[in-house]
Every structure is written in structure tokens, then in C-alpha cells.
Design an enzyme around this catalytic site. Structure first.
Site, short mmCIF file in Angstrom:
data_model
loop_
_atom_site.label_atom_id
_atom_site.label_comp_id
_atom_site.label_asym_id
_atom_site.label_seq_id
_atom_site.Cartn_x
_atom_site.Cartn_y
_atom_site.Cartn_z
N HIS A 36 0.84 -1.19 0.00
CA HIS A 36 0.00 0.00 0.00
C HIS A 36 0.88 1.25 0.00
O HIS A 36 2.03 1.22 0.41
CB HIS A 36 -0.94 -0.02 1.21
N GLU B 96 3.32 2.52 2.89
CA GLU B 96 4.31 1.60 3.47
C GLU B 96 5.68 1.76 2.81
O GLU B 96 6.19 0.86 2.15
CB GLU B 96 3.78 0.17 3.35
N HIS C 2 4.82 -6.18 3.00
CA HIS C 2 4.04 -5.08 3.58
C HIS C 2 4.71 -4.55 4.84
O HIS C 2 5.67 -5.11 5.34
CB HIS C 2 2.64 -5.56 3.92
N GLU D 96 4.82 -9.07 6.71
CA GLU D 96 4.65 -7.76 7.34
C GLU D 96 5.95 -7.42 8.06
O GLU D 96 6.33 -8.08 9.03
CB GLU D 96 3.48 -7.79 8.33
#
Length: 274
Positions: free
Chosen positions: A1, A4, A129, A206
Site C-alpha cells: 500500500h 508503506e 508489507h 509484514e
């Protein structure tokens, strides 16, 4: 996104490190898409000129009465698009708006066109991410829907994590999306690669920091430049570790680990992504 930034920076750091590793280059093919959402990414860099640092979606105009902007590209992939979608995914003003139809966005289509010809060669896929320090396995569209190869994915992930602990004193929480997050996410690249392209090892990473009461929302997305190298080293160690351990363990059940038999896709895309 779009917000990020550390994901793009870490991907580029890992790409640089892998490009200097002759042994790695002789064994593996690595595809890197460092920015999947270019207009959203640019928008977050122009916060003083009308942009917004924590913008998430792309910048496509939506054909709705509110003249809203943007689609969450990680809800726009065709596999299980809109599956049991909550109200927010239908709302164009929402940060997780899934778009008017599956693969409605040119960014989604472009990535699909890159991935589909590789589907029979692609062995490892990573959607990178920020943030929360997690390694997630499919599926994301429905809580409790587990990928048939989930046990092997988790085994490989835990082996890599032990290497991270030994080398960098860093550990990730590992598990299925439904077990690790408080929401489902239909239409992700993670599920598309695992469910539609049938790639046996598909992960969402992540990156650090850990999501906790000590980490504010903004702090996790807006890390200082001094964190680029430390986080980049973590991601690079993960990519090298997954590739090496795949060849030495998982690949024995799938392919012969000949030179350049392993194609790795490193993508900046997912749950809290850029």
C-alpha cells in the site's frame, strides 16, 4: 500500500544485496516489483502539496456520487474477489474499497500479466508489507479456509525464522491470515497466487516493527531513514533463507534443484503495504 515506504526501501536493499551474491544469482531467478502502487506512492510523498502521508489506495477516480478516489489494490485480485465482503469493501470512500469489479485496476492487470506466464516456474512468492512483524500464509478471504500446502509453508517459515533468531536476533509471528489478523481480506495477491496460479509457497510478509501498544499507528508506517538498513537486512536474510531452505528441503518434493530452477517473486503489495 502507498503509505508503506519501508517495504519499497527494504525490497531495494535486498535486491542490491542479492545482485552482489554470485552464488545466489547462479541458482535463482528473482523478480522484484518494488512499487506496485506508483501513483499512490507518489501521492504520499507530496503531503505538503495536497497529498497525504498515510494514504493507502491507488489514485483512480471512482464513478460514484461522492467523487471519491482510489481502490485498494490488495482487494482487487480476481481470486475470491468480494467473497463475503463487508460493507467497507463496497464503499468507494473506504480505505479498503475493492473496486467496481475484479481486476478493474490497471496495476492489478499488469501484475497478473507478469505472473501468469511464470505460474509453472514460480516456487516462492512474497507480498511485502508494513508493519507488524508477521509471516502470513493463505487463505485470506475466509477465516478458517486453509491452503492445502499450509503445513509445509509453516514448516519452511519456522525454519527461516530460526535462522533469523540465530543471525539477527529477530523473530516473526507466523501463521494463517485468519488466525493472525482480526479481519478477512478477499481479493489479495496472496490468495490469487496460491489459489488461482497454484503456487505452492505463497507468503505475505509484514515487516518490522512489531505492532503493539508501544508502536503508534503512524510510527509503524513512517519509520525514520535510519531504519532502512536494519529492516532491509531482515528482509534480505529472509529471502536468502527461504531460497536456500526451499532448495534443500521443500523442493525435494516438488522439483530438482538445478541451477536457476527456483523463481522467486518479491512483491511490494499486501495488508498494510506500499
Amino acid at each position: 500500500h502507498a503509505r508503506e515506504w519501508i517495504s519499497s526501501a527494504a525490497c531495494m536493499y535486498s535486491l542490491r544485496q542479492r545482485s552482489f551474491d554470485r552464488e545466489f544469482k547462479s541458482r535463482f531467478q528473482l523478480y522484484v516489483v518494488p512499487v506496485f502502487n506508483p501513483d499512490g506512492f507518489e501521492y504520499t510523498h507530496n503531503a505538503t502539496d495536497g497529498g497525504h502521508r498515510f494514504w493507502r489506495k491507488n489514485r483512480s477516480p471512482n464513478n460514484d456520487s461522492t467523487r471519491s478516489i482510489g481502490v485498494d489494490l490488495n482487494r482487487n485480485f480476481p481470486y475470491k474477489w468480494g467473497y463475503e465482503a463487508g460493507r467497507a469493501l463496497y464503499e468507494p470512500r473506504s480505505s479498503v474499497y475493492m473496486g467496481p469489479s475484479a481486476a478493474s485496476e490497471q496495476e492489478t492487470v499488469a501484475l497478473m500479466r507478469l505472473l501468469e506466464p511464470l505460474r509453472h516456474k514460480l516456487k516462492l512468492y512474497f507480498a511485502v508489507h508494513a508493519f507488524s512483524q508477521l509471516v502470513l500464509t493463505p487463505y485470506a478471504h475466509k477465516d478458517g479456509d486453509i491452503h492445502p500446502n499450509a503445513a509445509n509453508m509453516l514448516k519452511l517459515a519456522n525454519m527461516v525464522d530460526q535462522r533469523l533468531v540465530d543471525s539477527l536476533n529477530v523473530s516473526f509471528r507466523i501463521g494463517n491470515v485468519g488466525a493472525m489478523l482480526w479481519y478477512t481480506a478477499p481479493g489479495t495477491s496472496l490468495d490469487y497466487v496460491a489459489g488461482q496460479l497454484k503456487v505452492a509457497y505463497s507468503y505475505a510478509i509484514e515487516l518490522p516493527p512489531v505492532h503493539s501498544n508501544l508502536t503508534s499507528y503512524g510510527r509503524g508506517f513512517d519509520l525514520p531513514p535510519s531504519e532502512i538498513v536494519p529492516v532491509g537486512k531482515v528482509l534480505d536474510a529472509m529471502i536468502a533463507g527461504y531460497a536456500d531452505l526451499y532448495v534443500n528441503t521443500a523442493s525435494s518434493r516438488l522439483v530438482s534443484p538445478t541451477a536457476k530452477s527456483l523463481v522467486i517473486m518479491l512483491l511490494l503489495t499486501l495488508f498494510v503495504h506500499a
